[in-house]
Design a protein around this motif. Structure first.
Motif, PDB file in Angstrom:
ATOM      1  N   SER A  84      13.470   2.900   9.448  1.00 10.90           N
ATOM      2  CA  SER A  84      12.411   3.309  10.535  1.00 10.90           C
ATOM      3  C   SER A  84      11.699   2.365  11.001  1.00 10.90           C
ATOM      4  N   PRO A  85      11.820   1.680  12.013  1.00 11.27           N
ATOM      5  CA  PRO A  85      11.049   0.585  12.381  1.00 11.27           C
ATOM      6  C   PRO A  85       9.617   0.724  12.802  1.00 11.27           C
ATOM      7  N   LEU A  86       9.070   1.824  13.060  1.00 11.47           N
ATOM      8  CA  LEU A  86       7.672   1.837  13.323  1.00 11.47           C
ATOM      9  C   LEU A  86       6.779   2.045  11.823  1.00 11.47           C
ATOM     10  N   VAL A  87       7.440   2.155  10.743  1.00 14.80           N
ATOM     11  CA  VAL A  87       6.646   2.342   9.659  1.00 14.80           C
ATOM     12  C   VAL A  87       6.362   0.892   9.270  1.00 14.80           C
ATOM     13  N   GLY A  88       5.166   0.777   8.789  1.00 18.56           N
ATOM     14  CA  GLY A  88       4.628  -0.544   8.362  1.00 18.56           C
ATOM     15  C   GLY A  88       3.715  -0.470   7.202  1.00 18.56           C
ATOM     16  N   ASP A  89       2.917  -1.420   6.933  1.00 18.50           N
ATOM     17  CA  ASP A  89       2.070  -1.302   5.932  1.00 18.50           C
ATOM     18  C   ASP A  89       0.815  -0.260   5.968  1.00 18.50           C
ATOM     19  N   HIS A  90       0.400  -0.056   7.076  1.00 22.03           N
ATOM     20  CA  HIS A  90      -0.593   1.003   7.071  1.00 22.03           C
ATOM     21  C   HIS A  90      -0.217   2.292   6.752  1.00 22.03           C
ATOM     22  N   GLY A  91       1.028   2.758   7.365  1.00 21.51           N
ATOM     23  CA  GLY A  91       1.464   4.163   6.901  1.00 21.51           C
ATOM     24  C   GLY A  91       1.838   4.296   5.466  1.00 21.51           C
ATOM     25  N   VAL A  92       2.454   3.284   4.879  1.00 25.95           N
ATOM     26  CA  VAL A  92       2.855   3.126   3.445  1.00 25.95           C
ATOM     27  C   VAL A  92       1.730   3.017   2.421  1.00 25.95           C
ATOM     28  N   SER A  93       0.720   2.242   3.018  1.00 26.83           N
ATOM     29  CA  SER A  93      -0.496   2.055   2.192  1.00 26.83           C
ATOM     30  C   SER A  93      -1.406   3.582   2.083  1.00 26.83           C
ATOM     31  N   SER A  94      -1.353   4.018   3.152  1.00 30.62           N
ATOM     32  CA  SER A  94      -2.133   5.467   3.305  1.00 30.62           C
ATOM     33  C   SER A  94      -1.451   6.498   2.515  1.00 30.62           C
ATOM     34  N   LEU A  95      -0.089   6.463   2.353  1.00 36.55           N
ATOM     35  CA  LEU A  95       0.657   7.396   1.560  1.00 36.55           C
ATOM     36  C   LEU A  95       0.465   7.346  -0.067  1.00 36.55           C
ATOM     37  N   LEU A  96       0.575   5.669  -0.315  1.00 38.60           N
ATOM     38  CA  LEU A  96       0.304   5.311  -1.569  1.00 38.60           C
ATOM     39  C   LEU A  96      -1.065   5.758  -2.003  1.00 38.60           C
ATOM     40  N   SER A  97      -2.182   5.428  -1.558  1.00 37.48           N
ATOM     41  CA  SER A  97      -3.526   5.291  -1.830  1.00 37.48           C
ATOM     42  C   SER A  97      -3.818   6.981  -2.060  1.00 37.48           C
ATOM     43  N   SER A  98      -3.624   7.868  -1.197  1.00 42.33           N
ATOM     44  CA  SER A  98      -3.822   9.351  -0.926  1.00 42.33           C
ATOM     45  C   SER A  98      -3.157  10.063  -2.339  1.00 42.33           C
ATOM     46  N   ALA A  99      -2.147   9.992  -2.556  1.00 44.54           N
ATOM     47  CA  ALA A  99      -1.125  10.619  -3.479  1.00 44.54           C
ATOM     48  C   ALA A  99      -0.867   9.931  -4.880  1.00 44.54           C
ATOM     49  N   SER A 100      -1.788   8.935  -5.096  1.00 46.77           N
ATOM     50  CA  SER A 100      -1.489   8.065  -6.324  1.00 46.77           C
ATOM     51  C   SER A 100      -1.350   8.750  -7.554  1.00 46.77           C
ATOM     52  N   SER A 101      -2.353   9.716  -7.730  1.00 46.44           N
ATOM     53  CA  SER A 101      -2.127  10.526  -9.182  1.00 46.44           C
ATOM     54  C   SER A 101      -0.904  11.428  -9.423  1.00 46.44           C
ATOM     55  N   ILE A 102      -0.197  11.570  -8.371  1.00 46.86           N
ATOM     56  CA  ILE A 102       1.179  12.596  -8.844  1.00 46.86           C
ATOM     57  C   ILE A 102       2.350  11.987  -8.085  1.00 46.86           C
ATOM     58  N   LEU A 103       2.359  10.824  -7.096  1.00 49.77           N
ATOM     59  CA  LEU A 103       3.240  10.383  -6.589  1.00 49.77           C
ATOM     60  C   LEU A 103       4.229   9.751  -7.589  1.00 49.77           C
ATOM     61  N   SER A 104       5.347  10.067  -7.861  1.00 56.00           N
ATOM     62  CA  SER A 104       6.269   9.702  -9.051  1.00 56.00           C
ATOM     63  C   SER A 104       7.577   8.926  -8.503  1.00 56.00           C
ATOM     64  N   LYS A 105       8.122   9.252  -7.429  1.00 60.74           N
ATOM     65  CA  LYS A 105       9.290   8.520  -6.788  1.00 60.74           C
ATOM     66  C   LYS A 105       8.850   7.974  -5.457  1.00 60.74           C
TER      67      LYS A 105
END
Length: 197
Positions: A84-105
């Motif tokens: 998905s070419p429009l997905v970059g660092d900003h989107g990935v980092s937002s997801l990772l930082s917000s769901a950090s306590s339960i994101l397992s995969k």
């Protein structure tokens, strides 16, 4: 579970579905060329139980959609984003930082992300037990090393077609990630026997 594959209708179709998906836990969007951030946001806005999100070959979904998901879904346990070419660092980092306590995969394949995203995985990925990185052309060995030094990864890691992984980088990574239980390498052509031993 809602799986949409090769859906030619765009956002308007998803906007009609969104009012009926209150119990949706898993959303799978694959090869949906007309679905944009707007459609993604519309469908997930009414799905408070969403735990699994998979996006593949959706050229109109990008950072804006992922940032909206980050705000709505602290329960997200699994994320897979591919080609998905429009997905970059900003989107990935937002997801990772917000769901950090339960994101397992976390599976990131064929994206235009950089060393920054790998650093975010290392920093926020303390609960990630399954990580797959594949075809990330903008990542360097520095990002790989920074991810390893963050002490977040502990269980399974799969690297596939990652040109940023070299023998020296693998040795440095192994020294910094002493608790990693399993590392799988596929088509990492810069790794020689000296890096594996």
């Amino acid at each position: 579970v809602l799986s949409l594959w090769n859906v030619l209708r765009g956002d308007e179709g998803l906007c009609k579905i969104d009012k009926e998906c209150h119990l949706l836990e898993k959303l799978d969007l694959c090869r949906c060329p007309h679905v944009s951030n707007k459609g993604l946001i519309a469908i997930v806005a009414n799905c408070p139980n969403l735990t699994t999100l998979s996006i593949e070959s959706c050229p109109k979904i990008g950072n804006e959609g992922l940032q909206a998901i980050e705000k709505l879904y602290p329960k997200l346990q699994s994320i897979s984003i591919k080609d998905s070419p429009l997905v970059g660092d900003h989107g990935v980092s937002s997801l990772l930082s917000s769901a950090s306590s339960i994101l397992s995969k976390v599976k990131l394949q064929g994206l235009s992300i950089s060393d920054f995203s790998l650093a975010m995985i290392g920093h926020y990925g303390k609960s990630v037990i399954n990580l797959m990185l594949s075809g990330l052309q903008n990542v360097s060995k520095k990002g790989f090393w920074v991810m390893g030094n963050a002490q977040g990864l502990q269980k399974l890691m799969c690297l596939c077609r990652c040109c940023f992984v070299s023998s020296d980088g693998l040795v440095a990574f192994a020294k910094s990630v002493g608790s990693l239980e399993c590392l799988q390498l596929e088509e990492c052509n810069r790794v020689t026997q000296s890096g594996v031993i």
